[in-house]
Write an enzyme that holds these catalytic residues in place. Structure first.
Site, PDB file in Angstrom:
ATOM      1  N   LYS A   1       0.862  -1.183   0.000  1.00 42.25           N
ATOM      2  CA  LYS A   1       0.000   0.000   0.000  1.00 42.25           C
ATOM      3  C   LYS A   1       0.888   1.220   0.000  1.00 42.25           C
ATOM      4  CE  LYS A   1      -4.005   2.033   0.481  1.00 42.25           C
ATOM      5  NZ  LYS A   1      -3.772   2.678  -0.822  1.00 42.25           N
TER       6      LYS A   1
ATOM      7  N   GLN B   1       7.293   3.855   3.768  1.00 44.71           N
ATOM      8  CA  GLN B   1       5.896   3.411   3.832  1.00 44.71           C
ATOM      9  C   GLN B   1       5.744   2.126   4.654  1.00 44.71           C
ATOM     10  OE1 GLN B   1       3.813   5.442   1.516  1.00 44.71           O
ATOM     11  NE2 GLN B   1       2.185   4.767   2.876  1.00 44.71           N
TER      12      GLN B   1
ATOM     13  N   LYS C   1       5.562   3.303   8.265  1.00 42.02           N
ATOM     14  CA  LYS C   1       4.382   4.149   8.436  1.00 42.02           C
ATOM     15  C   LYS C   1       3.122   3.298   8.508  1.00 42.02           C
ATOM     16  CE  LYS C   1       4.279   7.541   5.589  1.00 42.02           C
ATOM     17  NZ  LYS C   1       4.078   8.548   4.537  1.00 42.02           N
TER      18      LYS C   1
ATOM     19  N   LYS D   1       5.294   1.784  -3.212  1.00 39.74           N
ATOM     20  CA  LYS D   1       5.183   3.149  -3.745  1.00 39.74           C
ATOM     21  C   LYS D   1       5.435   3.086  -5.244  1.00 39.74           C
ATOM     22  CE  LYS D   1       4.571   7.464  -2.432  1.00 39.74           C
ATOM     23  NZ  LYS D   1       3.782   8.045  -1.334  1.00 39.74           N
TER      24      LYS D   1
ATOM     25  N   GLY E   1      -2.893   8.254  -4.097  1.00 45.15           N
ATOM     26  CA  GLY E   1      -2.283   9.462  -4.669  1.00 45.15           C
ATOM     27  C   GLY E   1      -1.032   9.883  -3.923  1.00 45.15           C
ATOM     28  N   ASP E   2      -0.347  10.858  -4.465  1.00 42.64           N
ATOM     29  CA  ASP E   2       0.802  11.519  -3.833  1.00 42.64           C
ATOM     30  C   ASP E   2       1.002  12.795  -4.647  1.00 42.64           C
ATOM     31  OD1 ASP E   2       3.151  10.911  -1.783  1.00 42.64           O
ATOM     32  OD2 ASP E   2       4.132  11.744  -3.533  1.00 42.64           O
TER      33      ASP E   2
ATOM     34  N   ASN F   1      -2.566  19.143  -1.736  1.00 43.86           N
ATOM     35  CA  ASN F   1      -3.535  18.416  -0.915  1.00 43.86           C
ATOM     36  C   ASN F   1      -3.204  18.471   0.581  1.00 43.86           C
ATOM     37  OD1 ASN F   1      -3.914  15.445   0.395  1.00 43.86           O
ATOM     38  ND2 ASN F   1      -5.735  16.112  -0.678  1.00 43.86           N
TER      39      ASN F   1
ATOM     40  N   SER G   1      -6.842   5.600   3.837  1.00 45.62           N
ATOM     41  CA  SER G   1      -6.894   4.699   2.679  1.00 45.62           C
ATOM     42  C   SER G   1      -7.233   3.291   3.159  1.00 45.62           C
ATOM     43  CB  SER G   1      -5.549   4.656   1.957  1.00 45.62           C
ATOM     44  OG  SER G   1      -5.430   5.733   1.062  1.00 45.62           O
TER      45      SER G   1
HETATM   46  P1  NDP Z   1       0.345  17.878  -4.245  1.00 46.98           P
HETATM   47  O1  NDP Z   1       0.822  17.542  -5.593  1.00 46.98           O
HETATM   48  O2  NDP Z   1      -1.095  18.056  -3.975  1.00 46.98           O
HETATM   49  O3  NDP Z   1       1.095  19.212  -3.746  1.00 46.98           O
HETATM   50  C1  NDP Z   1       2.479  19.283  -3.685  1.00 46.98           C
HETATM   51  C2  NDP Z   1       2.871  20.685  -3.257  1.00 46.98           C
HETATM   52  O4  NDP Z   1       4.277  20.712  -3.008  1.00 46.98           O
HETATM   53  C3  NDP Z   1       2.619  21.716  -4.333  1.00 46.98           C
HETATM   54  O5  NDP Z   1       2.377  22.964  -3.733  1.00 46.98           O
HETATM   55  C4  NDP Z   1       3.949  21.740  -5.089  1.00 46.98           C
HETATM   56  O6  NDP Z   1       4.224  22.945  -5.781  1.00 46.98           O
HETATM   57  C5  NDP Z   1       4.939  21.577  -3.948  1.00 46.98           C
HETATM   58  N1  NDP Z   1       6.150  20.928  -4.459  1.00 46.98           N
HETATM   59  C6  NDP Z   1       6.225  19.701  -5.033  1.00 46.98           C
HETATM   60  N2  NDP Z   1       7.494  19.443  -5.396  1.00 46.98           N
HETATM   61  C7  NDP Z   1       8.203  20.532  -5.035  1.00 46.98           C
HETATM   62  C8  NDP Z   1       9.568  20.868  -5.136  1.00 46.98           C
HETATM   63  N3  NDP Z   1      10.465  20.013  -5.677  1.00 46.98           N
HETATM   64  N4  NDP Z   1       9.972  22.090  -4.645  1.00 46.98           N
HETATM   65  C9  NDP Z   1       9.066  22.934  -4.099  1.00 46.98           C
HETATM   66  N5  NDP Z   1       7.751  22.675  -3.977  1.00 46.98           N
HETATM   67  C10 NDP Z   1       7.341  21.486  -4.434  1.00 46.98           C
HETATM   68  O7  NDP Z   1       0.978  16.757  -3.285  1.00 46.98           O
HETATM   69  P2  NDP Z   1       0.547  16.346  -1.803  1.00 46.98           P
HETATM   70  O8  NDP Z   1       0.085  17.551  -1.061  1.00 46.98           O
HETATM   71  O9  NDP Z   1      -0.305  15.155  -1.898  1.00 46.98           O
HETATM   72  O10 NDP Z   1       1.952  15.859  -1.207  1.00 46.98           O
HETATM   73  C11 NDP Z   1       2.833  16.724  -0.492  1.00 46.98           C
HETATM   74  C12 NDP Z   1       3.783  15.896   0.343  1.00 46.98           C
HETATM   75  O11 NDP Z   1       3.023  15.111   1.275  1.00 46.98           O
HETATM   76  C13 NDP Z   1       4.652  14.897  -0.415  1.00 46.98           C
HETATM   77  O12 NDP Z   1       5.902  14.782   0.238  1.00 46.98           O
HETATM   78  C14 NDP Z   1       3.890  13.587  -0.256  1.00 46.98           C
HETATM   79  O13 NDP Z   1       4.732  12.460  -0.394  1.00 46.98           O
HETATM   80  C15 NDP Z   1       3.392  13.747   1.168  1.00 46.98           C
HETATM   81  N6  NDP Z   1       2.256  12.890   1.514  1.00 46.98           N
HETATM   82  C16 NDP Z   1       1.081  12.968   0.828  1.00 46.98           C
HETATM   83  C17 NDP Z   1       0.019  12.174   1.173  1.00 46.98           C
HETATM   84  C18 NDP Z   1      -1.312  12.292   0.534  1.00 46.98           C
HETATM   85  O14 NDP Z   1      -2.252  11.675   1.044  1.00 46.98           O
HETATM   86  N7  NDP Z   1      -1.474  13.057  -0.523  1.00 46.98           N
HETATM   87  C19 NDP Z   1       0.151  11.161   2.250  1.00 46.98           C
HETATM   88  C20 NDP Z   1       1.404  11.228   2.976  1.00 46.98           C
HETATM   89  C21 NDP Z   1       2.404  12.055   2.581  1.00 46.98           C
HETATM   90  P3  NDP Z   1       4.059  22.992  -7.400  1.00 46.98           P
HETATM   91  O15 NDP Z   1       2.578  22.892  -7.633  1.00 46.98           O
HETATM   92  O16 NDP Z   1       4.662  24.282  -7.796  1.00 46.98           O
HETATM   93  O17 NDP Z   1       4.812  21.783  -7.910  1.00 46.98           O
END
Ligand code: NDP
Length: 448
Positions: free
Chosen positions: A92, A113, A116, A128, A167-168, A242, A380
């Site tokens: 997962k 993961q 976690k 992943k 998602g991620d 997100n 999830s």
């Molecule tokens: P989204 O794609 O919804 O948002 C990502 C955000 O981070 C955007 O604002 C993006 O900016 C910014 N970002 C991404 N890459 C970079 C970078 N290299 N430098 C600067 N800013 C960056 O992703 P999520 O919110 O889902 O995920 C965010 C983090 O949370 C990740 O590390 C993910 O692994 C972690 N996570 C997410 C989960 C989930 O349920 N979604 C669960 C557990 C962890 P821009 O739009 O400009 O790229």
């Protein structure tokens, strides 16, 4: 061999066998350093070759993803799925679509993961996947064609009790929808093979909000240990996707004031607080218009700081929620000098090892991602449970379960940190608690 010698040997081999995969080396190093006292105390793990087995994924799948863009040109991306460990349940973990994706990033995320998912208390193994495809700037039709092609290969490797992606970064409701549609078309089956689905077709309430809410619930528990709460606290949040969105929503609800957001172009600083009408604008900007965070600054006349992260802004609480290694040692020092008391990692490994050690030495309550952001995968897991029983729980019920799971994760990480003589070191606590359960399952199931 002492615990130190054992982990040194393992780390050396991981670096040798996974050359150039820097993020994977970093994730392994953090876990190994925490586990040293466990190996000192329990030499049996060495005999069982637990770390040799844990650091080698059960399976790595890499594949070509061809698709046709709106100009009729053929594009080719690379797809990945790392099925890391299935000792305690089906693999997962999310799918990430971002141009920086390569095997080292997917392995680091898959490795994290494992622990976690173990901490959530639900029966889920670690995996992943993703692609170097960049959804930014692509039309909906292009994203759909990419997702269909991606799933045309991935479908043969996943299944409701085999491997259940979510998602991620770069993979939200739209992408999950396109991938689920293709999976269903190929397999003629309607089952919970992906999580993060729409509410009308098998999704769980609160899944979208879960990672952000969970990171705030975890911080709430850390604050309780310090005998304080969110009221009147200033919080910095990075990212605007997100995780960041629902971190801000929950922080507002619990009485904190959030003053920053960011994306890959820079950050905004709004000393008034991102709440009420401003929060609504932010959600619409990111969720509907898929705009840039600079537009928030333009709209409300606040500061936009190109290519700058939020960590120089004075705050009590920090919620890194964008991506890996976004807080380095100098950022951590600025946060500490400005009086931060708690950091909750919404993102995966947003803090470098050096920065993490600075927080721990300064007695900042530091919630590592594998504990603090586990609310997403936990929900999830709840989505899988609802799918398997053909049921649909209310928002109130899912939120209550999520909250309870986050309280439980905090409690088990805290208990393990105490057991090993460092109460409140959640890095140690989360790694130890997550590891022990997986190791016990691997040993019970024999040598595989
Ligand atoms: P989204 O794609 O919804 O948002 C990502 C955000 O981070 C955007 O604002 C993006 O900016 C910014 N970002 C991404 N890459 C970079 C970078 N290299 N430098 C600067 N800013 C960056 O992703 P999520 O919110 O889902 O995920 C965010 C983090 O949370 C990740 O590390 C993910 O692994 C972690 N996570 C997410 C989960 C989930 O349920 N979604 C669960 C557990 C962890 P821009 O739009 O400009 O790229």
């Amino acid at each position: 061999m002492s615990g130190q010698e054992y982990i040194d040997r393992i780390y050396h081999n991981v670096v040798k066998k996974n050359q150039g995969e820097l993020e994977y080396h970093q994730a392994v190093k953090e876990v190994l350093e925490s586990l040293k006292p466990v190996f000192d105390k329990n030499p049996g793990y060495q005999k069982q070759k637990i770390l040799e087995r844990l650091t080698e994924p059960e399976r790595v799948i890499m594949f070509r993803v061809p698709w046709v863009d709106d100009q009729g040109e053929i594009q080719v991306n690379r797809g990945f799925r790392v099925q890391f460990n299935s000792a305690i349940g089906p693999y997962k973990g999310g799918l990430r679509f971002h141009p920086s994706v390569y095997l080292g990033i997917i392995k680091f995320l898959g490795f994290e993961q494992i622990f976690k998912n173990s901490l959530t208390g639900l029966p889920m193994g670690g995996g992943k996947g993703g692609s170097d495809f960049d959804p930014k700037g692509k039309s909906d039709n292009e994203v759909m064609r990419f997702c269909q092609s991606f799933m045309t290969e991935l479908y043969r490797h996943i299944g409701g009790s085999v491997d259940v992606p979510a998602g991620d970064i770069g993979v939200g409701g739209r992408e999950i929808g396109y991938m689920y549609g293709q999976w269903k078309k190929i397999t003629q089956s309607f089952e919970g093979v992906l999580t993060g689905k729409g509410l009308d077709w098998g999704g769980s309430r609160i899944r979208t909000e879960a990672t952000g809410y969970g990171s705030v619930y975890f911080a709430q528990e850390m604050l309780k240990v310090r005998e304080t709460d969110f009221k009147g606290k200033i919080a910095t949040v990075s990212g605007s996707g997100n995780v960041a969105q629902y971190t801000v929503e929950k922080l507002n609800e619990l009485g904190a004031k959030v003053v920053t957001l960011s994306d890959s172009s820079g950050s905004i600083y709004d000393p008034e607080g991102i709440s009420g009408e401003r929060f609504e604008y932010f959600l619409e900007l990111k969720q509907l218009r898929r705009g840039r965070i600079k537009e928030y600054a333009d709209q409300f006349g606040v500061e936009f700081r190109p290519n700058k992260r939020p960590w120089d802004i004075k705050c009590d609480l920090a919620f890194p929620s964008a991506t890996q290694n976004e807080i380095d040692a100098s950022d951590a020092q600025m946060l500490i000098d400005n009086g931060v008391i708690a950091v909750s990692e919404g993102a995966n490994m947003p803090t470098t090892l050096e920065a993490t050690n600075l927080f721990l030495a300064a007695n900042v309550s530091f919630g590592p991602g594998k504990a603090a952001n586990a609310g997403g995968v936990a929900t999830s897991g709840l989505e899988m449970a609802q799918n398997a029983s053909f049921s649909h729980w209310s928002r109130k019920e899912v939120n209550a379960r999520l909250h309870e799971i986050m309280i439980g994760i905090h409690a088990s990480a805290y208990a393990a940190s105490k057991e090993y003589g460092q109460p409140g070191n959640y890095v140690l606590g989360a790694n130890v608690a997550g590891f022990k359960k997986v190791a016990a399952a691997m040993i019970a199931q024999g040598h595989w």
